[in-house]
Design a protein around this motif. Structure first.
Motif, PDB file in Angstrom:
ATOM      1  N   ALA A  48       0.266 -45.973 105.615  1.00 41.02           N
ATOM      2  CA  ALA A  48      -0.548 -47.182 105.451  1.00 41.02           C
ATOM      3  C   ALA A  48      -1.967 -46.958 105.954  1.00 41.02           C
ATOM      4  CB  ALA A  48       0.096 -48.362 106.174  1.00 41.02           C
ATOM      5  N   ASP A  49      -2.098 -46.202 107.033  1.00 40.40           N
ATOM      6  CA  ASP A  49      -3.431 -45.903 107.554  1.00 40.40           C
ATOM      7  C   ASP A  49      -4.219 -45.036 106.574  1.00 40.40           C
ATOM      8  OD1 ASP A  49      -5.364 -46.166 109.658  1.00 40.40           O
ATOM      9  OD2 ASP A  49      -4.957 -44.068 110.193  1.00 40.40           O
ATOM     10  N   ARG A  99      -5.392 -47.341 103.852  1.00 41.59           N
ATOM     11  CA  ARG A  99      -6.517 -48.145 104.347  1.00 41.59           C
ATOM     12  C   ARG A  99      -7.803 -47.318 104.356  1.00 41.59           C
ATOM     13  NH1 ARG A  99      -6.013 -50.364 110.299  1.00 41.59           N
ATOM     14  NH2 ARG A  99      -5.857 -48.138 110.637  1.00 41.59           N
ATOM     15  N   THR A 100      -7.724 -46.114 104.877  1.00 38.90           N
ATOM     16  CA  THR A 100      -8.902 -45.244 104.939  1.00 38.90           C
ATOM     17  C   THR A 100      -9.397 -44.889 103.537  1.00 38.90           C
ATOM     18  OG1 THR A 100      -8.112 -44.339 107.029  1.00 38.90           O
ATOM     19  CG2 THR A 100      -9.765 -43.048 105.847  1.00 38.90           C
ATOM     20  N   THR A 143      -7.415 -52.868 101.467  1.00 39.12           N
ATOM     21  CA  THR A 143      -7.695 -52.483 102.853  1.00 39.12           C
ATOM     22  C   THR A 143      -7.040 -53.457 103.820  1.00 39.12           C
ATOM     23  OG1 THR A 143      -9.801 -51.493 102.206  1.00 39.12           O
ATOM     24  CG2 THR A 143      -9.545 -52.057 104.515  1.00 39.12           C
ATOM     25  N   ASN A 144      -7.180 -54.750 103.545  1.00 44.16           N
ATOM     26  CA  ASN A 144      -6.571 -55.758 104.417  1.00 44.16           C
ATOM     27  C   ASN A 144      -5.050 -55.684 104.407  1.00 44.16           C
ATOM     28  OD1 ASN A 144      -9.075 -56.723 105.175  1.00 44.16           O
ATOM     29  ND2 ASN A 144      -9.106 -58.297 103.590  1.00 44.16           N
ATOM     30  N   ALA A 195      -3.206 -53.019 103.789  1.00 40.73           N
ATOM     31  CA  ALA A 195      -2.810 -51.812 104.514  1.00 40.73           C
ATOM     32  C   ALA A 195      -2.959 -52.011 106.023  1.00 40.73           C
ATOM     33  CB  ALA A 195      -3.635 -50.618 104.040  1.00 40.73           C
ATOM     34  N   SER A 196      -4.005 -52.696 106.439  1.00 40.45           N
ATOM     35  CA  SER A 196      -4.194 -52.979 107.866  1.00 40.45           C
ATOM     36  C   SER A 196      -3.064 -53.842 108.404  1.00 40.45           C
ATOM     37  CB  SER A 196      -5.531 -53.679 108.101  1.00 40.45           C
ATOM     38  OG  SER A 196      -6.595 -52.837 107.780  1.00 40.45           O
ATOM     39  N   GLN A 254     -11.101 -47.934 101.948  1.00 38.81           N
ATOM     40  CA  GLN A 254     -12.425 -48.127 102.541  1.00 38.81           C
ATOM     41  C   GLN A 254     -13.405 -47.104 101.974  1.00 38.81           C
ATOM     42  OE1 GLN A 254     -11.396 -47.783 106.687  1.00 38.81           O
ATOM     43  NE2 GLN A 254     -11.364 -49.993 106.991  1.00 38.81           N
TER      44      GLN A 254
END
Length: 131
Positions: free
Chosen positions: A90-91, A94-95, A25-26, A28-29, A98
């Motif tokens: 990437a978003d 990340r999603t 997640t980090n 990808a952020s 999560q």
């Protein structure tokens, strides 16, 4: 790029998966942030290249030079456009990470919590699968 590995042991467990998903997640952020900066810079640079082309045309610069400046402006615009796709991908990663982390916590968090406070030793991961 660093490899995502287990945390604390060679076998993946509850904490290892939670840590891996947090790390993903980090990462990808961070990619979303960096790609957004690149997109902004490329849009700005494409605009400057377009302005340069107009100034060169007004100064009656040779057409081959104008063609090169135009190509550069177009290429910078393409990078800006494609970086939007990178940001979107990437978003989504990340999603998704999560979501996996949240679902894993909901599904197994109670079991892990009960096991963590129990004095009864638990079988190691994979023990029940042995033939």
């Amino acid at each position: 790029m660093t490899e995502i590995s287990t945390v604390g042991s060679d076998t993946p467990g509850y904490n290892a998966l939670q840590a891996q998903m947090a790390k993903l997640t980090n990462a990808a952020s961070l990619l979303v942030e960096r790609a957004a900066v690149i997109r902004s810079q490329m849009r700005s640079n494409a605009g400057y290249a377009g302005d340069l082309k107009d100034l060169c045309a007004a100064a009656q610069v040779h057409r081959t030079h104008l063609a090169r400046v135009s190509e550069i402006s177009s290429a910078l615009g393409v990078v800006a456009t494609r970086s939007t796709r990178v940001i979107s991908a990437a978003d989504q990663v990340r999603t998704g990470a999560q979501g996996v982390r949240t679902n894993h916590r909901v599904e197994y968090g109670g079991i892990h919590g009960a096991n963590a406070v129990s004095d009864v030793p638990q079988a190691k991961a994979g023990w029940y699968r042995q033939s």
